[in-house]
Design a protein around this motif. Structure first.
Motif, PDB file in Angstrom:
ATOM      1  N   ARG A  38     -24.555  42.859 -67.280  1.00  0.00           N
ATOM      2  CA  ARG A  38     -24.375  42.924 -65.384  1.00  0.00           C
ATOM      3  C   ARG A  38     -25.584  41.730 -65.067  1.00  0.00           C
ATOM      4  N   VAL A  39     -25.348  41.363 -63.885  1.00  0.00           N
ATOM      5  CA  VAL A  39     -26.040  40.407 -63.436  1.00  0.00           C
ATOM      6  C   VAL A  39     -26.756  40.667 -61.930  1.00  0.00           C
ATOM      7  N   ILE A  40     -27.767  40.354 -61.521  1.00  0.00           N
ATOM      8  CA  ILE A  40     -28.245  40.714 -60.171  1.00  0.00           C
ATOM      9  C   ILE A  40     -28.839  39.352 -59.498  1.00  0.00           C
ATOM     10  N   LEU A  41     -28.372  38.964 -58.227  1.00  0.00           N
ATOM     11  CA  LEU A  41     -28.573  37.691 -57.886  1.00  0.00           C
ATOM     12  C   LEU A  41     -28.817  38.004 -56.139  1.00  0.00           C
ATOM     13  N   PRO A  42     -29.691  37.130 -55.726  1.00  0.00           N
ATOM     14  CA  PRO A  42     -29.818  37.404 -54.150  1.00  0.00           C
ATOM     15  C   PRO A  42     -28.693  37.228 -53.466  1.00  0.00           C
ATOM     16  N   LYS A  43     -28.211  37.901 -52.193  1.00  0.00           N
ATOM     17  CA  LYS A  43     -27.138  37.464 -51.516  1.00  0.00           C
ATOM     18  C   LYS A  43     -27.763  36.350 -50.316  1.00  0.00           C
ATOM     19  N   GLN A  81     -44.476  46.588 -45.261  1.00  0.00           N
ATOM     20  CA  GLN A  81     -43.592  46.830 -44.516  1.00  0.00           C
ATOM     21  C   GLN A  81     -42.419  47.760 -45.163  1.00  0.00           C
ATOM     22  N   ASN A  82     -41.523  48.468 -44.300  1.00  0.00           N
ATOM     23  CA  ASN A  82     -40.350  48.985 -44.950  1.00  0.00           C
ATOM     24  C   ASN A  82     -39.395  47.938 -44.849  1.00  0.00           C
ATOM     25  N   GLN A  83     -38.846  47.562 -45.871  1.00  0.00           N
ATOM     26  CA  GLN A  83     -37.878  46.470 -45.968  1.00  0.00           C
ATOM     27  C   GLN A  83     -36.376  47.024 -46.271  1.00  0.00           C
ATOM     28  N   TYR A  84     -35.610  46.446 -45.854  1.00  0.00           N
ATOM     29  CA  TYR A  84     -34.273  46.674 -45.939  1.00  0.00           C
ATOM     30  C   TYR A  84     -33.624  46.094 -47.312  1.00  0.00           C
ATOM     31  N   VAL A  85     -32.861  46.816 -48.097  1.00  0.00           N
ATOM     32  CA  VAL A  85     -32.546  46.529 -49.569  1.00  0.00           C
ATOM     33  C   VAL A  85     -30.875  46.876 -49.387  1.00  0.00           C
ATOM     34  N   GLY A  86     -30.170  45.663 -49.207  1.00  0.00           N
ATOM     35  CA  GLY A  86     -28.595  45.982 -49.065  1.00  0.00           C
ATOM     36  C   GLY A  86     -28.269  45.588 -50.707  1.00  0.00           C
ATOM     37  N   ILE A  87     -27.067  46.650 -50.995  1.00  0.00           N
ATOM     38  CA  ILE A  87     -26.757  46.140 -52.355  1.00  0.00           C
ATOM     39  C   ILE A  87     -25.000  46.007 -52.371  1.00  0.00           C
ATOM     40  N   LEU A  88     -24.751  44.984 -52.598  1.00  0.00           N
ATOM     41  CA  LEU A  88     -23.206  44.471 -52.706  1.00  0.00           C
ATOM     42  C   LEU A  88     -22.796  44.293 -54.166  1.00  0.00           C
ATOM     43  N   GLU A  89     -21.555  44.442 -54.331  1.00  0.00           N
ATOM     44  CA  GLU A  89     -21.001  44.080 -55.763  1.00  0.00           C
ATOM     45  C   GLU A  89     -19.814  43.207 -55.697  1.00  0.00           C
ATOM     46  N   ALA A  90     -19.598  42.576 -56.923  1.00  0.00           N
ATOM     47  CA  ALA A  90     -18.473  41.889 -57.250  1.00  0.00           C
ATOM     48  C   ALA A  90     -18.091  41.867 -58.670  1.00  0.00           C
ATOM     49  N   GLU A  91     -17.007  41.465 -59.220  1.00  0.00           N
ATOM     50  CA  GLU A  91     -16.665  41.415 -60.662  1.00  0.00           C
ATOM     51  C   GLU A  91     -15.991  39.924 -60.704  1.00  0.00           C
ATOM     52  N   TYR A 119     -21.377  41.976 -61.096  1.00  0.00           N
ATOM     53  CA  TYR A 119     -22.469  41.149 -60.303  1.00  0.00           C
ATOM     54  C   TYR A 119     -22.922  42.162 -59.308  1.00  0.00           C
ATOM     55  N   TYR A 120     -24.365  42.241 -59.057  1.00  0.00           N
ATOM     56  CA  TYR A 120     -24.924  42.960 -57.944  1.00  0.00           C
ATOM     57  C   TYR A 120     -25.627  41.875 -57.049  1.00  0.00           C
ATOM     58  N   PHE A 121     -25.640  42.131 -55.816  1.00  0.00           N
ATOM     59  CA  PHE A 121     -26.251  41.138 -54.792  1.00  0.00           C
ATOM     60  C   PHE A 121     -27.279  41.886 -53.797  1.00  0.00           C
ATOM     61  N   ILE A 122     -28.519  41.416 -54.039  1.00  0.00           N
ATOM     62  CA  ILE A 122     -29.572  42.151 -53.005  1.00  0.00           C
ATOM     63  C   ILE A 122     -29.377  41.345 -51.612  1.00  0.00           C
ATOM     64  N   ASP A 123     -29.360  42.194 -50.990  1.00  0.00           N
ATOM     65  CA  ASP A 123     -29.149  41.527 -49.230  1.00  0.00           C
ATOM     66  C   ASP A 123     -30.410  41.867 -48.601  1.00  0.00           C
ATOM     67  N   ASN A 124     -30.798  40.894 -47.980  1.00  0.00           N
ATOM     68  CA  ASN A 124     -31.867  40.995 -46.921  1.00  0.00           C
ATOM     69  C   ASN A 124     -32.085  39.799 -46.182  1.00  0.00           C
ATOM     70  N   GLU A 125     -31.545  39.769 -44.759  1.00  0.00           N
ATOM     71  CA  GLU A 125     -31.475  38.512 -44.262  1.00  0.00           C
ATOM     72  C   GLU A 125     -32.643  38.015 -44.035  1.00  0.00           C
ATOM     73  N   TYR A 126     -33.784  38.672 -43.557  1.00  0.00           N
ATOM     74  CA  TYR A 126     -34.978  38.114 -43.535  1.00  0.00           C
ATOM     75  C   TYR A 126     -35.377  36.955 -44.510  1.00  0.00           C
ATOM     76  N   TYR A 127     -35.298  37.517 -45.867  1.00  0.00           N
ATOM     77  CA  TYR A 127     -35.544  36.569 -46.977  1.00  0.00           C
ATOM     78  C   TYR A 127     -34.623  35.418 -47.432  1.00  0.00           C
ATOM     79  N   PHE A 128     -33.201  35.890 -47.313  1.00  0.00           N
ATOM     80  CA  PHE A 128     -32.196  34.940 -47.871  1.00  0.00           C
ATOM     81  C   PHE A 128     -31.192  34.387 -46.886  1.00  0.00           C
TER      82      PHE A 128
END
Length: 481
Positions: A39-44, A69-79, A85-94
């Motif tokens: 499996r693969v983890i990428l930034p969103k 800080q307390n940072q939001y970590v969203g998890i999205l997925e796709a195949e 694939y899993y994607f880490i979501d955080n609009e401040y960083y990405f």
């Protein structure tokens, strides 16, 4: 079933800036699904194409303690192609217009967040890998965090890590005080045997110290980085860890780069009929990009970032001499202003002979690979290089400097034994390069049958990902047992 997790900052088809994305997108789908769950983890990234964003499904989110800080970590997925694939979501960083920005300190903070989040989501997605395969400095903190923060829990204990160096030049360096503040690692980690290097904190070094195995993208580059010239300040560490270091050459996607089916080229051909069919691509390229219509003139292609690393100072030095020969030059790429302007100047000075396409286009790059007689790659250093592999696949003879992956993948022509798949020179010297180009010209013009045999041998070699995948599987088995 062995569980392998790739973590990287880019991967095709979701997001790409360079060769790293090709590896991360192509390798997992070639690993044997019968024995490995990969499996693969990428930034969103916000800058991903809408088409790719539409493929992602929201899974869940949580908040993580990071950088005070307390940072939001969203998890999205796709195949894709049978790989999850899993994607880490955080609009401040990405959120930028491109995956990487120009603020070095923010980049370090962004990928420190990504590394910590990648480890933190594992229990949430209910996936405990046997091995985490990390790529380049952006994931260098994963082996460090795994060692420091996550060892207390049974879930993480015993997870192995492998670190792949795609280009040692990029390391993720900044002052210890600020990196310590961002990462929250204890000061005891910022010593010369851990993350400290030349008074700075170095994220790649941290990964290389704590990873269980280290790979890089060719055998020769694995040897080169143990020397001061190529070692970018880490040659001592590479020598110390040489028992855990191996080189595995990258492959290319044989479906995407296939002269029989390529949707970007004007005439399809293969290893059997290239003598008749390939020339039609050359004629079309000459017509479309302002080169003289001349079947016989040797057409040399360049598809590259126009930078010092790629050897363009050598080309600039002998360009006038080269243009005296009966050759044509087709250049595609962008990069340092001096080289962009140098090629524009010679296209103006030698119309019909030099075509300078100073932009990047995937479609045009395929046409260059499929149309040219030879392909020039005089790199100062080249960890692996993909262009020469694509050129071989399309029957375009590579002319390269013997460094890194170029030395491993292009066998120098030997006219006495009639062996070899290309031409190469050793010293980083403009006239040695010019001499090699002229030697290639001589074979092209005077020994056409020999030239065609060079093409035959080049097109017969298998540089598909299947070959590399087997070598990665050997490493996984060696690590996991």
């Amino acid at each position: 079933m062995k569980k392998i997790l790739f973590v990287a900052s880019e991967g095709v088809p979701f997001i790409k800036t360079g060769g790293l994305a090709d590896v991360v997108g192509s390798l997992p789908k070639c690993i044997d699904k019968e024995y490995y769950d990969v499996r693969v983890i990428l930034p969103k990234y916000v800058c991903m194409s809408q088409e790719m964003k539409d493929r992602l499904n929201y899974r869940t989110h949580f908040y993580m303690d990071f950088h005070w800080q307390n940072q939001y970590v969203g998890i999205l997925e796709a195949e894709m192609d049978g790989v999850k694939y899993y994607f880490i979501d955080n609009e401040y960083y990405f959120n930028g217009f491109k995956p990487y920005g120009d603020n070095a300190l923010f980049e370090i903070e962004k990928f420190a967040f990504f590394s910590k989040a990648a480890l933190s989501i594992l229990p949430v997605i209910d996936f405990r890998p046997d091995l985490i395969h990390c790529h380049d400095w952006q994931t260098g903190l994963i082996p460090v965090y795994l060692h420091e923060r996550f060892q207390g829990s049974d879930f993480y204990r015993g997870i192995k890590t492998a670190m792949t160096i795609h280009n040692l030049k990029f390391q993720g360096k900044w002052s210890i005080k600020e990196v310590q503040d961002i990462t929250g690692l204890p000061m005891s980690f910022f010593t010369p045997d851990k993350l400290e290097a030349y008074k700075d904190a170095n994220l790649l070094k941290g990964g290389l110290v704590y990873a269980d195995a280290i790979t890089t993208v060719s055998d020769t580059y694995a040897e080169e980085i143990k020397t001061p010239f190529y070692g970018e300040g880490l040659d001592g560490l590479m020598r110390a860890r040489s028992g855990d270091l191996r080189g595995i050459v990258n492959g290319i996607d044989y479906d995407e780069y296939n002269p029989e089916t390529d949707k970007f080229i004007t005439h399809h051909f293969n290893a059997v009929n290239f003598r008749k069919e390939k020339i039609k691509n050359k004629r079309a390229l000459q017509a479309d990009f302002g080169l003289d219509q001349d079947d016989k003139a040797m057409l040399i292609g360049v598809v590259s970032r126009l930078t010092d690393q790629k050897g363009f100072d050598l080309v600039a030095y002998v360009m006038d001499e080269l243009c005296q020969d009966n050759v044509q030059l087709m250049v595609l790429g962008t990069g340092e202003e001096q080289y962009e302007n140098m090629f524009r100047h010679f296209a103006w000075k030698y119309p019909g002979k030099v075509s300078a396409q100073i932009y990047y286009s995937e479609a045009v790059s395929h046409r260059v690979y499929a149309s040219c007689d030879a392909f020039l790659m005089p790199s100062l250093f080249e960890p692996c290089g993909l262009s020469q592999l694509i050129a071989l696949r399309y029957g375009t003879v590579p002319i390269v400097r013997e460094t890194g992956g170029l030395k491993d993948t292009v066998q120098a022509y030997n006219e006495f034994e009639s062996t070899g798949t290309g031409f190469s020179f050793m010293n980083y010297n403009a006239h040695e390069m010019l001499g090699t180009v002229r030697y290639a010209e001589r074979i092209y013009y005077d020994k056409k049958r020999e030239w065609n045999k060079i093409i035959d041998r080049g097109m017969a070699i298998d540089y598909s990902w299947q070959v590399s995948a087997k070598k990665y599987q050997e490493m996984y088995d060696w690590l996991i047992g």
